[in-house]
Design an enzyme around this catalytic site. Structure first.
Site, PDB file in Angstrom:
ATOM      1  CB  SER A   1      -0.965  -0.034   1.186  1.00 30.15           C
ATOM      2  OG  SER A   1      -1.977   0.938   1.067  1.00 30.15           O
TER       3      SER A   1
ATOM      4  CG  ASP B   1      -6.989  -2.493  -4.012  1.00 31.63           C
ATOM      5  OD1 ASP B   1      -7.837  -1.976  -3.249  1.00 31.63           O
ATOM      6  OD2 ASP B   1      -5.771  -2.362  -3.849  1.00 31.63           O
TER       7      ASP B   1
ATOM      8  CG  HIS C   1      -5.669  -2.458   0.008  1.00 33.38           C
ATOM      9  ND1 HIS C   1      -4.956  -1.917  -1.051  1.00 33.38           N
ATOM     10  CD2 HIS C   1      -5.064  -1.973   1.130  1.00 33.38           C
ATOM     11  CE1 HIS C   1      -3.984  -1.153  -0.592  1.00 33.38           C
ATOM     12  NE2 HIS C   1      -4.027  -1.176   0.727  1.00 33.38           N
TER      13      HIS C   1
END
Length: 328
Positions: free
Chosen positions: A176, A249, A283
């Site tokens: 991330s 995602d 994610h």
């Protein structure tokens, strides 16, 4: 009921009975009986206990106190230098004192997950390295790249100073916001041989109304958005980068488009990269098959471009050795 663990003892719950009051300080509680175990979870992988870890404290060049947990592979011997992988997730702080707080403990039971499994392949892990971005929240990202570079250099230099890490064979990975860090460090520093970026956001102009703690819009701070985006430095990214992303995602800041466009930009500029899209993954990857694929991809990538990479070429401006004729 208490919870106990140590580097060699897996976490288990115990029932304790508090004894009668004594003159001892309150923090020195006494118990009327020995702890009775409630759970009996055994060590699932005893071989992992050969992995050693230590909490390391050090300072950034501006004096900011930082820390990381250093894991050494089970076959490591004192004085041996091994390839290493740095994992970090940058955090934003308005107060430098809070940025220097120590996190983690070397007294916990070691568990292996994702990148830590590389310990079994002979890598050291510079884990959870502190990567603070410190400054006024209204303009902290004005110095984002400078602080990111300072954080990385301080961590790598300390790991090398300890005599564990081979400075010529260091890789970097992050998830991330840590993936953004990974791509930027490969584009703007010479500290790492290769990187693996997972579920990242690489073009901040695609999130024009802010990112992380950056409150300004792209129209108010265009230069900040461009400098923080490795997409616009794809032509400078000559170090190999593996890009992994969940195909589903739904995080608005890290849509799959971010991964595919960075891949195209690097490939179009002649860089070395690979794109892996994990089907049906959000994610954070949930399926066992996806996580196994991730570890297999990371191991193959780092083995090729870090562990077994050729020695770094000498700088182009390095002084050439004098010939006998020149010496005379």
């Amino acid at each position: 009921m208490t919870w106990h663990q140590s580097p060699t003892d897996p976490p288990n719950a115990f029932l304790r009975t508090v004894g009668a009051a004594t003159p001892a300080p309150a923090e020195e509680a006494t118990f009327a009986s020995s702890p009775a175990p409630i759970t009996h979870m055994a060590d699932p992988v005893p071989a992992v206990r050969a992995i050693k870890k230590r909490l390391v404290k050090y300072k950034r060049k501006d004096g900011l106190e930082l820390s990381f947990t250093l894991y050494t592979p089970p076959t490591w011997q004192e004085g041996q230098r091994v390839p290493a992988i740095l994992y970090a997730y940058p955090l934003d702080f308005a107060d430098a004192k809070k940025a220097g707080q120590v996190t983690g403990s070397e007294q916990t039971f070691t568990r292996l997950k994702n990148y830590r499994l590389l310990l079994l392949a002979g890598y050291a892990i510079i884990d959870s390295a502190a990567f603070p971005i410190v400054g006024d929240p209204k303009k902290a990202y004005d110095t984002y790249l400078d602080q990111l570079t300072a954080d990385a250099k301080a961590a790598v230099d300390k790991a090398v100073e300890l005599g564990v890490v081979d400075p010529d064979r260091v890789g970097v990975t992050g998830h991330s916001h840590g993936a953004l860090m990974t791509a930027n460090l490969l584009a703007h520093t010479e500290l790492f041989r290769a990187g693996v970026a997972t579920s990242g956001s690489y073009n901040k102009t695609l999130t024009p109304f802010g990112f992380q703690s950056e409150r300004r819009s792209v129209w108010e701070a265009q230069d900040v958005y461009l400098k923080a985006s490795p997409f616009f430095f794809a032509d400078k990214m000559k170090k190999p980068i593996l890009i992994v992303h969940g195909d589903d995602d739904a995080n608005p800041g890290t849509t799959p488009l971010q991964a595919s466009k960075l891949y195209e930009a690097i490939r179009g500029n002649g860089g070395t990269t690979r794109l892996v899209m994990l089907p049906h993954e959000p994610h954070w990857y949930t399926a066992m098959e996806s996580n196994e694929q991730l570890v297999a991809e990371m191991l193959k990538w780092f083995d090729k471009y870090v562990k077994n990479a050729p020695a770094k070429a000498a700088p182009a401006n390095a002084a050439a050795p004098k010939t006998a004729a020149a010496a005379r």
